[in-house]
Scaffold this active site. Structure first.
Site, PDB file in Angstrom:
ATOM      1  N   LYS A 109       0.851  -1.187   0.000  1.00  0.00           N
ATOM      2  CA  LYS A 109       0.000   0.000   0.000  1.00  0.00           C
ATOM      3  C   LYS A 109       0.891   1.243   0.000  1.00  0.00           C
ATOM      4  O   LYS A 109       1.925   1.276   0.674  1.00  0.00           O
ATOM      5  CB  LYS A 109      -0.893  -0.035   1.238  1.00  0.00           C
ATOM      6  CG  LYS A 109      -1.952   1.051   1.317  1.00  0.00           C
ATOM      7  CD  LYS A 109      -2.811   0.816   2.556  1.00  0.00           C
ATOM      8  CE  LYS A 109      -3.868   1.877   2.738  1.00  0.00           C
ATOM      9  NZ  LYS A 109      -4.688   1.618   3.948  1.00  0.00           N
ATOM     10  N   SER A 189      -9.484   1.696   3.201  1.00  0.00           N
ATOM     11  CA  SER A 189      -8.639   2.471   2.315  1.00  0.00           C
ATOM     12  C   SER A 189      -7.622   1.620   1.553  1.00  0.00           C
ATOM     13  O   SER A 189      -6.996   2.108   0.613  1.00  0.00           O
ATOM     14  CB  SER A 189      -7.887   3.546   3.123  1.00  0.00           C
ATOM     15  OG  SER A 189      -6.991   2.964   4.054  1.00  0.00           O
ATOM     16  N   SER A 213      -9.909  -0.687   7.146  1.00  0.00           N
ATOM     17  CA  SER A 213      -9.217  -0.476   5.877  1.00  0.00           C
ATOM     18  C   SER A 213      -8.576  -1.714   5.274  1.00  0.00           C
ATOM     19  O   SER A 213      -8.168  -1.693   4.116  1.00  0.00           O
ATOM     20  CB  SER A 213      -8.152   0.620   6.039  1.00  0.00           C
ATOM     21  OG  SER A 213      -8.759   1.863   6.272  1.00  0.00           O
TER      22      SER A 213
END
Length: 507
Positions: A109, A189, A213
Site C-alpha cells: 500500500k 482504504s 481499511s
C-alpha cells in the site's frame, strides 16, 4: 443518459468481455494465475518457474489491467533486478530459498515507506518526490525474507482521512475499480491492495487498517485480509493516523498465503514501542502451524444480533449467513447466538472519529517532520497544497473536510480516549470473556468499528456474491493475541466452503 455516458458504458462492457476472456499465462506448464505462495515455492524447486518469469508475468498483467482497475500506483523499476538476485540465490541453494517469501513479488500500500526508487505518497501529489529516511519496519522484514517489492498499491487518499467518500479514490491514480463488478465499490482504504490480488496483479500484498481499511476491501473484493492485533506488526515508516488503532496486515487470495506473509512481518521493532508489548503474543514456531482444516472443532463462536441490521444487509440474504452458521456447526464449532455488545452505539458514533482527527494531526505532523525531503511538513501545509493544486487534488469535487476538522483540534482529549477504552472493555471484551468465546462472527461491515477501537484482530474470508455478482465476506474477530484461534477458524471455514472465484470484470 448522455451520449458520453452511453459510450463509457459500452467501453466498460467491451473491456469486461476482453478481460474475462484473457488466457492464463503459463511457464513450463505452470499456471501463474490464482497460484499460491506454496505453489510458487514448489514450482521454483522443480525448475518450472523463476522469479524473473513471475515478475514479468505480473508486470504484464499490471500493464494490461491497471488502466481500468487502477489498483497499482507505480511499479518498482528494480523489480526484475531483485528477481534475478532471488534466482541466483536459489541456484546457490540459499537456505531461505526453500521457505518464506523468497523470490515472491509483493505489492505494498502506498502509505508504507520504501527507501528505493519508488515514491511513498499515500496517494497524494503533496508527497510526490518526498524522500523517506528508511524502509518501513515491515519492509525491512520483507526484504530480509527475500521478498521482491513489486510496486505500490493505490488507496483511498491519505488512508481515507481527507474526506469521507469515495472509497478507492486518490489523486495519483483516480478511482480504483472492483474487478468483480467495475461499478461497485472496492471499499477502502487498502483498496488497491485488495483489487490487485483479486485480479491477479500480484499474489500477495500489504494493507494497513485504522478502522476497516483491510477488512472492508477484502470483503468487497473476495479476498482474505488479516487485521493483526495493534502492535503485532510495526507501524514505523507508515503514514499514520492513530497509534491506538493503526496496524499493518496482509491481503491475499487464501488464508494460507495471508499467514505466510503474517509470519514474516510480525515482531519487535525499536522504532515502534507498541511492538515490544504485542510481541508476547507471537507463538513459538509462527502462525503456519495453525492452518488446521479441523480448526473449527470445539471453538466457541459468538453471533451478535445488535444493532438490528446485523446479518440483514439488503443486498445479501440473511439465509446465506444462516447457511454459513450451519457449516460452522458441522465443523464442530459451538455457536452462542443472539448476543448484544453493550455501548455499541459509541463504536458507530462520532466519538471515535473525533479522537482519530486529533491523533491524525499530531501523528502526521511527526511523520512529515522526519522526512529527509518533502514539499509539505505539516497537516496545515498539506491543506494549503490541496487548495493551491485543487485541480490535481479535486478539492472542489471531494473537499478535505476531515483534514480541516483535524487541523482545528487542539490536542488529544484524554477523557475521550478513556471513554472509548472503557466502553471497549465493558462491551466487546466483557462479552467475549463472559461467554468464554474464541471468536465473534459477523458480516465484516458490522464488526470493524468494534475491532478497531479496541485494537483487536480480525480475519475476513470470502462468503459469497450478491445478485449482481458483488462479493461479500464474513469476519472472525477476537481479543488481543487471538490470531492462532482466528487462523484455525478462518482456514477451516475457507477449506469447508471454498467460495472464492476469480473476478468476472462485469460492467
Amino acid at each position: 443518459m448522455s451520449i458520453h455516458s452511453h459510450i463509457f458504458t459500452l467501453f466498460l462492457l467491451l473491456l469486461a468481455l476482453l478481460l474475462s476472456a484473457s488466457i492464463p499465462i503459463t511457464g513450463h506448464e505452470f499456471s501463474i494465475k490464482e497460484a499460491t505462495v506454496h505453489d510458487f515455492r514448489m514450482a521454483f524447486q522443480q525448475n518450472k518457474l523463476t522469479s524473473r518469469k513471475l515478475v514479468r508475468f505480473y508486470l504484464g498483467e499490471i500493464h494490461k489491467l491497471n488502466p481500468i482497475l487502477r489498483g497499482v500506483i507505480e511499479v518498482n523499476p528494480d523489480a526484475l533486478l531483485q528477481a534475478d538476485k532471488a534466482d541466483k540465490e536459489k541456484k546457490a541453494k540459499s537456505l531461505r530459498s526453500l521457505e518464506g517469501l523468497h523470490g515472491i513479488p509483493i505489492l505494498l500500500k502506498d502509505n508504507i515507506a520504501t527507501k528505493d526508487k519508488m515514491n511513498t505518497t499515500a496517494g497524494s501529489f503533496a508527497l510526490l518526490k518526498s524522500v523517506v529516511p528508511r524502509d518501513a519496519g515491515v519492509v525491512r522484514k520483507l526484504r530480509k525474507a527475500g521478498a521482491i517489492i513489486l510496486g505500490k498499491a493505490s488507496l483511498s487518499e491519505w488512508t481515507g482521512l481527507r474526506f469521507v467518500f469515495p472509497y478507492g479514490w486518490c489523486a495519483r491514480t483516480g478511482q480504483g475499480r472492483n474487478p468483480y463488478v467495475l461499478s461497485a465499490t472496492p471499499c477502502g482504504s487498502s483498496s488497491g491492495s485488495a483489487i490487485s490480488v483479486a485480479a491477479n496483479l500480484a499474489a500477495v500484498s500489504l494493507g494497513t487498517e485504522t478502522m476497516g481499511s483491510i477488512l472492508c476491501p477484502s470483503h468487497f473484493n473476495s479476498v482474505v485480509g488479516i487485521k493483526p492485533t495493534v502492535g503485532l506488526t510495526s507501524r514505523a515508516g507508515v503514514v499514520p493516523i492513530s497509534p491506538r488503532q493503526d496496524t499493518v496486515g496482509p491481503i491475499c487470495r487464501t488464508v494460507s498465503d495471508a499467514v505466510e506473509v503474517l509470519d514474516v512481518i510480525v515482531g519487535f521493532d525499536k522504532r515502534d514501542k507498541a511492538t515490544r508489548t504485542a510481541s508476547k503474543y507471537i507463538p513459538r514456531g509462527g502462525y503456519k502451524q495453525f492452518l488446521n482444516a479441523n480448526g473449527l472443532k470445539g471453538k466457541r463462536l459468538g453471533i451478535v444480533r445488535n444493532p438490528p441490521y446485523m446479518f440483514e444487509n439488503v443486498s445479501v440474504q440473511p439465509q446465506v449467513f444462516e447457511h454459513h452458521f450451519h457449516t460452522l456447526r458441522q465443523g464442530g464449532a459451538v455457536l452462542v447466538d443472539h448476543l448484544k455488545i453493550a455501548n455499541i452505539d459509541v463504536f458507530f458514533g462520532s466519538t471515535g472519529v473525533e479522537a482519530l482527527e486529533a491523533e491524525l494531526k499530531i501523528s502526521l505532523n511527526a511523520y512529515l517532520k522526519e522526512l529527509v525531503a518533502s514539499p509539505v511538513r505539516t497537516l496545515a501545509d498539506v491543506i494549503a497544497f490541496n487548495n493551491k493544486f485543487s485541480h490535481l487534488e479535486k478539492v472542489k469535487e471531494y473537499g478535505q473536510d476531515l483534514f480541516l476538522q483535524a487541523q482545528a483540534t487542539k490536542g488529544i482529549n484524554k477523557k475521550t480516549l478513556l471513554k472509548l477504552a472503557r466502553f471497549s472493555r465493558n462491551g466487546f471484551e466483557k462479552l467475549m470473556k463472559k461467554h468464554k468465546l474464541d471468536a465473534m462472527v459477523a458480516p465484516t461491515a458490522d464488526i470493524i468499528h468494534v475491532l478497531a477501537i479496541g485494537g483487536f484482530p480480525g480475519i475476513d474470508v470470502p462468503a459469497g456474491y450478491d445478485g449482481k455478482g458483488v462479493p461479500f465476506g464474513i469476519c472472525f474477530g477476537g481479543l488481543k493475541g487471538s490470531e492462532p484461534k482466528l487462523i484455525e477458524i478462518a482456514y477451516s471455514f475457507e477449506q469447508a466452503t471454498k467460495i472464492r472465484k476469480p473476478p468476472s470484470f462485469k460492467p
